[in-house]
Design an enzyme around this catalytic site. Structure first.
Site, PDB file in Angstrom:
ATOM      1  N   HIS A 169       0.830  -1.217   0.000  1.00 20.96           N
ATOM      2  CA  HIS A 169       0.000   0.000   0.000  1.00 20.96           C
ATOM      3  C   HIS A 169       0.859   1.259   0.000  1.00 20.96           C
ATOM      4  CE1 HIS A 169      -3.468   2.363   0.216  1.00 20.96           C
ATOM      5  NE2 HIS A 169      -4.011   1.958   1.345  1.00 20.96           N
TER       6      HIS A 169
ATOM      7  N   ASP B 166      -9.980  -8.777 -18.169  1.00 22.10           N
ATOM      8  CA  ASP B 166     -10.233  -9.940 -19.022  1.00 22.10           C
ATOM      9  C   ASP B 166      -8.911 -10.429 -19.588  1.00 22.10           C
ATOM     10  OD1 ASP B 166     -10.940 -11.789 -20.929  1.00 22.10           O
ATOM     11  OD2 ASP B 166     -12.199 -10.446 -22.111  1.00 22.10           O
TER      12      ASP B 166
END
Length: 426
Positions: free
Chosen positions: A155, A371
């Site tokens: 992070h 995808d």
């Protein structure tokens, strides 16, 4: 049946082209430096068995090759933390694991998710240290042909929007798409380290570990959110994030009051607000790095009409909408007084013996667009983190609902999760 995940290979994937010498040092922005280190953004993307058969060896080679290509553009992710203000972009690479999942199908995981089991699908076998890779990837193959890709990022260098841009860029490369996601690294120049008196420490951490924290997932479909909107009809145009946040806050308050002695203590709701789209002059698309702040809504100790649901929606909405282009402009200009006043308000909301709950929204960041050639993921999920009273809001696959992942202490979560009013809407 217990899910068994067996790691079958470990690799280090490096950028396909070396990072140029003039880019070897990546400076952290002011926002990056105030974020704790650790793999605090774990994401799991689930894909069913492709309709057309795929060669596992070929698919694996494609994922590795495309990951390497993507790292060339997202080169800081392949580096290592150098010090409190920079990343050494040394092309050390990212950890890449392949695993097979036994005794469990993809459908079993999706229909009956268990946060403990889900953790096995992520590459979290080693704790984070300052020498650790900044990105970890694990590709899990189910016997049914389904695939789960687990991604963890430090992070300190990335927020959810940046991680989503990386994952989508990787997916474009994997399916040979001519479209390219090009990250922009301008945040350190816009928001450099300016505040010399800031005593923010630098340490590797994954949060407190002295408590056992577990997560429960609550799904708010579009119809549920529509009913919440009706309950908040006196508030002008609340978003689904504001509606769900206020509802969970309301149930949290009622649950806490029901288990406590008569009390008039205050309650605070803290919400992470992304600033990337709130700048008056838009940032470049796919601006990489952290750029957020935290706002608070306070319910005072006096129990009156202010604790009604509509009022809580208005409080959260007002806190979030208060972060505008002018706020960002003052931060960018180095208005330290503005920042200190804001921090003082936050400190006031944190004190006084109140009971806090924390929210962060991962909605509308495009995680369901990834995808890799097998179609969109059927589910995007996360796991529990070691932070109690933390709520992460994520899109449902349809895009009009919200999944709320509620982290609470193990001894508290069942009581909260059995609230009839909560279950009537989620």
């Amino acid at each position: 049946m217990t899910m068994e995940v067996e790691i079958i290979s470990r690799d280090t994937i490096k950028p396909s082209f070396p990072t140029p010498s003039h880019l070897k040092t990546y400076n952290l922005s002011y926002f990056d430096q105030h974020i704790p280190s650790g793999y605090l953004i774990p994401v799991l993307l689930y894909y069913p068995k492709p309709k057309t058969s795929i060669n596992t060896t070929t698919s694996t080679a494609c994922l590795k090759e495309s990951l390497s290509k993507c790292l060339t553009k997202f080169y800081p992710l392949a580096g290592r933390i150098k010090d409190e203000v920079s990343i050494d972009c040394n092309d050390a690479g990212v950890n890449y694991f392949e695993a097979k999942v036994n005794n469990c199908s993809l459908l079993d995981v999706i229909t009956n998710p268990n946060t403990h089991s889900l953790r096995q699908l992520l590459p979290l076998d080693q704790p984070y240290t300052l020498e650790s890779p900044l990105l970890l990837v694990k590709v899990n193959q189910f016997q049914c042909g389904g695939i789960a890709i687990g991604v963890c990022v430090c992070h300190k260098i990335s927020d959810v929007s940046s991680l989503s841009a990386f994952i989508n860029g990787w997916s474009f490369a994997a399916r040979g798409d001519s479209e390219v996601i090009a990250p922009h690294f301008e945040l350190a120049a816009l928001f450099p380290w300016k505040y010399e008196n800031d005593e923010q420490g630098f340490e590797a951490t994954e949060g407190p570990t002295k408590y056992v924290v577990v997560a429960k997932r609550f799904v708010f479909n579009a119809s549920d959110i529509a009913r919440l909107r009706e309950k908040a009809q006196n508030v002008e145009s609340p978003t689904r994030v504001e509606l769900v946040s206020a509802f969970i806050w309301k149930r949290f308050i009622e649950w806490d009051r029901s288990r406590s002695y008569p009390t008039t203590k205050p309650y605070s709701a803290f919400h992470v607000v992304s600033l990337k789209k709130r700048r008056a002059t838009p940032l470049a698309e796919h601006s990489f790095g952290n750029m957020s702040t935290i706002v608070s809504a306070l319910l005072t100790a006096e129990k009156d009409d202010s604790d009604e649901y509509c009022s809580l929606v208005a409080k959260i909405r007002g806190a979030i909408r208060g972060i505008d282009g002018e706020f960002v402009k003052k931060l960018e200009s180095g208005d330290e007084g503005h920042l200190k006043r804001f921090e003082a308000e936050m400190m006031q909301a944190s004190q006084g013996g109140n009971e806090p709950i924390h929210f962060t929204s991962w909605c509308r960041f495009g995680l369901y667009d990834a995808d890799f050639g097998w179609g969109r993921p059927v589910w995007v999920a996360t796991i529990s983190l070691d932070f109690p009273n933390l709520v992460r809001l994520m899109d449902t696959r349809s895009g009009d609902g919200i999944e709320a992942w509620v982290n609470m202490l193990e001894e508290d979560i069942e009581g909260f999760a059995s609230d009839p009013e909560l279950l009537a809407f989620a």
